[in-house]
Design a protein around this motif. Structure first.
Motif, PDB file in Angstrom:
ATOM      1  N   HIS A 158      88.277  24.222  36.457  1.00  0.00           N
ATOM      2  CA  HIS A 158      87.085  24.769  35.801  1.00  0.00           C
ATOM      3  C   HIS A 158      87.081  26.278  36.000  1.00  0.00           C
ATOM      4  N   MET A 160      85.070  29.844  34.782  1.00  0.00           N
ATOM      5  CA  MET A 160      83.843  30.328  34.131  1.00  0.00           C
ATOM      6  C   MET A 160      83.742  31.847  34.210  1.00  0.00           C
ATOM      7  N   VAL A 172      76.437  31.629  32.935  1.00  0.00           N
ATOM      8  CA  VAL A 172      77.798  31.324  32.512  1.00  0.00           C
ATOM      9  C   VAL A 172      77.877  31.564  31.010  1.00  0.00           C
ATOM     10  N   GLU A 175      83.374  29.284  29.333  1.00  0.00           N
ATOM     11  CA  GLU A 175      84.043  28.488  30.358  1.00  0.00           C
ATOM     12  C   GLU A 175      85.208  27.713  29.778  1.00  0.00           C
ATOM     13  N   GLN A 177      86.821  24.024  30.744  1.00  0.00           N
ATOM     14  CA  GLN A 177      86.592  22.830  31.544  1.00  0.00           C
ATOM     15  C   GLN A 177      87.656  21.813  31.173  1.00  0.00           C
ATOM     16  N   ARG A 183      79.751  20.726  33.078  1.00  0.00           N
ATOM     17  CA  ARG A 183      79.859  21.950  32.273  1.00  0.00           C
ATOM     18  C   ARG A 183      78.620  22.798  32.525  1.00  0.00           C
TER      19      ARG A 183
END
Length: 497
Positions: A158, A160, A172, A175, A177, A183
């Motif tokens: 992950h 961000m 955020v 991102e 993921q 998320r």
């Protein structure tokens, strides 16, 4: 570790001396030297390198670590505070990467075991020359390029981009993921998640690695009474509160990379992995280069936006100049020039102040409220540029602040010590709106009494919690700040003409 003398758990978190942890993370070994290259401290696990701890203290580094033959040359030529490769240290089948971080009082030499499949080391280029070819023309494409680069380099689950807001909460904004875990795109995190002391350290280092959120730190051994400042050590151990925070998120390893813009901390790259993963020195340096390139791109995009606004402003201001006059009773702007100026600046009202004389157009507070604000809060020297998105809360002393005005942006120039005020000021106002803010968990801290002392713990859930916020305005952007400063300069020209 120095602990703040307070029973307030929230103040304790802000005041925790993170640089004086007296320990390091267990995946590495630390040796600290002074300016004369004498060993002044080392981590207790130095035995992993094959040394008896009793044989190290007050010895010259190179007399102990003789295999690092280029140490003195590298130490002399290393950039201050930038991790520099020293070479490798071998003990049996184990191979360790040795790096040095030179600081004002000496240097830290840090050893980390090489990953089994370490690729040839590629040191990053000078960031001033690293940007070549086509650059992203907007933030969305810059974000996408950054995420692709970091995923290729460090392969965290992950990744961000986390931007700090005016109140030091964060959001955020993009991102990657990989499918595992939650998320957080569009979610906010409260300022207390990254308190001031932690932000200060982020601004002084290139990255922050947490090898394991469940680890036990390794003590640093030194002379009694010697306190080691670990600000610039990349192995520095982690606050127990932050480790608990990561465990509550289900994160095992994390890597944070600060994003600097105009010498301030703009945000962070927050990388999470749900299994144990420690990127090599090579990978971290390449990741740092990618973030530095992004910082350059970020500023380039801001300059493009500012230049685009300048082009439009030249035309708008030239037209408006015929309708603006400064008279004995203040600034006179004929309609529809007023509406055109406010529309161009995306404001509901505007106040211009010269030597205490107030002139307003559009939807503004009463002159008495403006005068009170300018004579108290805005009269300070540190108020050259200031913004608020929630005036009714931020200026509670001004009880008559109109509800229809949510936020203000203030720019000032030419401070007079004799008058204790700014000579020229401009205030732009935005209307009240209702915001619906998605938080990563309800932004409250858990306080538990432990050994008769209240101690703060991070929240246990990061599930979406939506706050309905009234009495605020839309967010002020960096372009808004640029516009208001340029508008102030233009109005000063009008007054002086």
């Amino acid at each position: 570790m120095t602990r703040p003398e307070t029973n307030d758990p929230f103040a304790s978190c802000e005041q925790e001396e993170l640089r004086y942890t007296a320990s390091i993370q267990s995946h590495g070994v630390l040796v600290a030297i002074d300016a004369a290259q004498i060993i002044v401290a080392f981590s207790e696990n130095v035995t992993r390198l094959g040394f008896d701890p009793r044989s190290l203290l007050k010895k010259r580094f190179i007399s102990i670590f003789q295999n690092l033959q280029d140490f003195e040359y590298i130490l002399k030529n290393a950039f201050m505070l930038v991790p520099t490769l020293l070479g490798t240290w071998r003990r049996g089948d184990e191979v360790w990467t040795a790096t040095v971080i030179v600081h004002a009082e000496g240097a830290f030499v840090e050893f980390e075991p090489n990953p089994p499949s370490l690729r040839p080391l590629i040191l990053p280029r000078d960031p001033s020359h690293a940007h070549s070819g086509d650059q992203p023309r907007n933030l969305e494409s810059a974000y996408a390029e950054l995420l692709r680069s970091l995923k290729r380099i460090i392969n965290f689950d992950h990744i961000m981009v986390y931007q700090f807001l005016e109140d030091f909460s964060g959001e955020v904004v993009t991102e990657f993921q990989g499918g595992q875990g939650p998320r957080y795109l569009g979610h906010r995190f409260p300022a207390s998640d990254i308190p001031r002391n932690a932000r200060d350290l982020y601004a002084k280092t290139l990255c922050r690695l947490v090898g394991r959120s469940d680890e036990t730190p390794v003590r640093i051994l030194s002379d009694p009474g010697h306190t080691l400042d670990l600000t610039h050590s990349y192995l520095r151990s982690v606050s127990p509160v932050h480790l608990e925070y990561l465990r509550n998120m289900g994160v095992t390893s994390s890597l944070s990379l600060p994003i600097m813009a105009d010498d301030r901390l703009w945000g962070l790259i927050a990388c999470h992995n749900y299994t144990h993963l420690v990127p090599s020195f090579q990978q971290r340096m390449l990741a740092i280069e990618s973030v530095q390139n992004f910082s350059i791109t970020l500023r380039t995009i801001q300059i493009l936006e500012e230049n685009h606004w300048r082009t439009k402003a030249d035309e708008v201001f030239t037209d408006l100049a015929r309708h603006i006059h400064w008279k004995s009773d203040g600034l006179q702007i004929a309609n529809p020039a007023r509406d055109k100026l406010l529309s161009f600046l995306n404001l509901c009202g505007l106040t211009f102040i010269v030597n205490g004389r107030i002139a307003s157009i559009g939807r503004c507070p009463q002159e008495s409220i403006i005068a009170s604000f300018m004579g108290t809060r805005a009269s300070h020297k540190n108020m050259a540029l200031f913004s608020s998105e929630r005036c009714s809360d931020d200026f509670s002393e001004l009880s008559d602040w109109p509800a229809a005005i949510g936020g203000l942006l203030l720019a000032q120039t030419e401070y007079s010590d004799e008058a204790s005020r700014w000579t020229y000021s401009i205030i732009g106002y935005k209307p009240e709106v209702t915001q619906f803010i998605s938080w990563a968990g309800k932004p409250d801290k858990l306080v538990i009494i432990e050994d008769e002392v209240p101690r703060m713990h991070p929240r246990q859930s990061f599930a979406t919690w939506v706050e309905e916020r009234r009495g605020c305005s839309d967010r002020w952007t960096s372009l808004d700040r640029f516009q208001i400063k340029k508008t102030l300069a233009w109005l000063i020209e009008m007054v002086s003409a």
